[in-house]
Design a protein around this motif. Structure first.
Motif, PDB file in Angstrom:
ATOM      1  N   GLY A  54       6.243  98.100 -32.324  1.00  0.00           N
ATOM      2  CA  GLY A  54       6.063  96.658 -32.376  1.00  0.00           C
ATOM      3  C   GLY A  54       5.367  96.356 -33.688  1.00  0.00           C
ATOM      4  O   GLY A  54       4.528  97.134 -34.156  1.00  0.00           O
ATOM      5  N   ALA A  56       3.506  93.361 -36.313  1.00  0.00           N
ATOM      6  CA  ALA A  56       2.933  92.045 -36.617  1.00  0.00           C
ATOM      7  C   ALA A  56       2.056  92.226 -37.855  1.00  0.00           C
ATOM      8  O   ALA A  56       1.811  93.348 -38.297  1.00  0.00           O
ATOM      9  CB  ALA A  56       2.130  91.513 -35.431  1.00  0.00           C
ATOM     10  N   TYR A  58      -1.378  90.395 -40.359  1.00  0.00           N
ATOM     11  CA  TYR A  58      -2.457  89.419 -40.502  1.00  0.00           C
ATOM     12  C   TYR A  58      -2.904  89.348 -41.956  1.00  0.00           C
ATOM     13  O   TYR A  58      -2.695  90.284 -42.731  1.00  0.00           O
ATOM     14  CB  TYR A  58      -3.635  89.738 -39.577  1.00  0.00           C
ATOM     15  N   ASP A  63      -8.499  88.483 -37.744  1.00  0.00           N
ATOM     16  CA  ASP A  63      -7.293  88.373 -36.927  1.00  0.00           C
ATOM     17  C   ASP A  63      -6.707  89.730 -36.517  1.00  0.00           C
ATOM     18  O   ASP A  63      -5.672  89.783 -35.846  1.00  0.00           O
ATOM     19  CB  ASP A  63      -6.210  87.587 -37.688  1.00  0.00           C
ATOM     20  N   THR A  67      -3.770  90.371 -33.739  1.00  0.00           N
ATOM     21  CA  THR A  67      -2.487  90.806 -34.303  1.00  0.00           C
ATOM     22  C   THR A  67      -2.001  92.090 -33.640  1.00  0.00           C
ATOM     23  O   THR A  67      -0.802  92.264 -33.412  1.00  0.00           O
ATOM     24  CB  THR A  67      -2.612  90.993 -35.826  1.00  0.00           C
ATOM     25  N   GLU A  68      -2.916  92.974 -33.294  1.00  0.00           N
ATOM     26  CA  GLU A  68      -2.516  94.201 -32.590  1.00  0.00           C
ATOM     27  C   GLU A  68      -1.893  93.856 -31.238  1.00  0.00           C
ATOM     28  O   GLU A  68      -0.875  94.439 -30.844  1.00  0.00           O
ATOM     29  CB  GLU A  68      -3.724  95.118 -32.406  1.00  0.00           C
ATOM     30  N   GLN A  70      -0.313  91.067 -30.561  1.00  0.00           N
ATOM     31  CA  GLN A  70       0.999  90.502 -30.882  1.00  0.00           C
ATOM     32  C   GLN A  70       2.010  91.605 -31.199  1.00  0.00           C
ATOM     33  O   GLN A  70       3.179  91.510 -30.838  1.00  0.00           O
ATOM     34  CB  GLN A  70       0.896  89.546 -32.074  1.00  0.00           C
ATOM     35  N   ALA A  71       1.550  92.639 -31.887  1.00  0.00           N
ATOM     36  CA  ALA A  71       2.454  93.741 -32.233  1.00  0.00           C
ATOM     37  C   ALA A  71       2.962  94.435 -30.971  1.00  0.00           C
ATOM     38  O   ALA A  71       4.126  94.836 -30.916  1.00  0.00           O
ATOM     39  CB  ALA A  71       1.744  94.725 -33.150  1.00  0.00           C
ATOM     40  N   GLN A  73       3.657  93.068 -28.211  1.00  0.00           N
ATOM     41  CA  GLN A  73       4.741  92.230 -27.693  1.00  0.00           C
ATOM     42  C   GLN A  73       5.995  92.344 -28.564  1.00  0.00           C
ATOM     43  O   GLN A  73       7.090  92.026 -28.105  1.00  0.00           O
ATOM     44  CB  GLN A  73       4.285  90.778 -27.606  1.00  0.00           C
ATOM     45  N   GLY A  74       5.836  92.817 -29.790  1.00  0.00           N
ATOM     46  CA  GLY A  74       6.978  92.991 -30.687  1.00  0.00           C
ATOM     47  C   GLY A  74       7.912  94.100 -30.266  1.00  0.00           C
ATOM     48  O   GLY A  74       8.986  94.272 -30.856  1.00  0.00           O
ATOM     49  N   MET A 153      -0.055  95.048 -42.347  1.00  0.00           N
ATOM     50  CA  MET A 153       0.951  95.308 -41.313  1.00  0.00           C
ATOM     51  C   MET A 153       0.348  96.159 -40.190  1.00  0.00           C
ATOM     52  O   MET A 153      -0.298  97.170 -40.447  1.00  0.00           O
ATOM     53  CB  MET A 153       2.143  96.059 -41.918  1.00  0.00           C
ATOM     54  N   TYR A 155       1.459  98.209 -36.798  1.00  0.00           N
ATOM     55  CA  TYR A 155       2.540  98.805 -36.026  1.00  0.00           C
ATOM     56  C   TYR A 155       1.921  99.399 -34.749  1.00  0.00           C
ATOM     57  O   TYR A 155       0.949 100.158 -34.838  1.00  0.00           O
ATOM     58  CB  TYR A 155       3.210  99.940 -36.795  1.00  0.00           C
TER      59      TYR A 155
END
Length: 159
Positions: A54, A56, A58, A63, A67-68, A70-71, A73-74, A153, A155
């Motif tokens: 995943g 995302a 920042y 953030d 962001t982790e 959000q990643a 969910q990626g 980035m 991951y």
């Protein structure tokens, strides 16, 4: 005439001595060339990063935790890292539509970078490894302009 003849003999002897010296130096066999040792080590192997991630990014350090999440969910549309043809792994470079083979590289005890194998660690096109624990990989672009556009980035390995 004897003086001219002696001078001619000396000139011929000098030329022959020069040729003999040149021939003896070119007939020597060269020592075998040793392969150059790598200038750096690769602390993160391709096997450690190949897989689905995943992704995302920042721009502000505060953030990072959000962001982790959000990643994670990626993983619905994962970023796929495959093995490269020369033992590295395939990732996208900035502004590229096709993945390129990269490696991890480090000159101990310095930071670890991910980038092209033929460039030294810390090249402008590299990304610095901020964090890697096998499940989370955080990379920061070294090129300031690229970092301004893409951010840091994050991951996260997909289940």
């Amino acid at each position: 005439m004897t003086f001219v003849r002696r001078l001619t003999h000396l000139a011929v002897l000098g030329a022959l001595a020069g040729l003999a010296a040149a021939c003896s130096s070119t007939n020597q066999t060269a020592a075998p060339i040793e392969p150059a040792a790598p200038r750096y080590i690769s602390p993160i192997t391709a096997q450690q990063v190949i897989g689905k991630w995943g992704l995302a990014a920042y721009h502000r350090p505060e953030d990072a935790a959000r962001t982790e999440a959000q990643a994670r969910q990626g993983c619905r549309q994962p970023y796929i890292i495959n093995g490269g043809p020369s033992g590295g792994f395939m990732m996208y470079l900035a502004d590229q539509s096709e993945p390129t083979e990269v490696v991890s590289k480090q000159i101990p005890p310095g930071p670890t970078f991910i980038g092209l194998a033929d460039e030294p660690p810390g090249a402008e096109t590299d990304r610095e490894v901020v964090r890697f624990d096998g499940q989370v990989l955080v990379l920061r672009w070294l090129d300031k302009e690229v970092a301004g556009r893409y951010g840091t980035m994050v991951y996260v390995r997909c289940p």
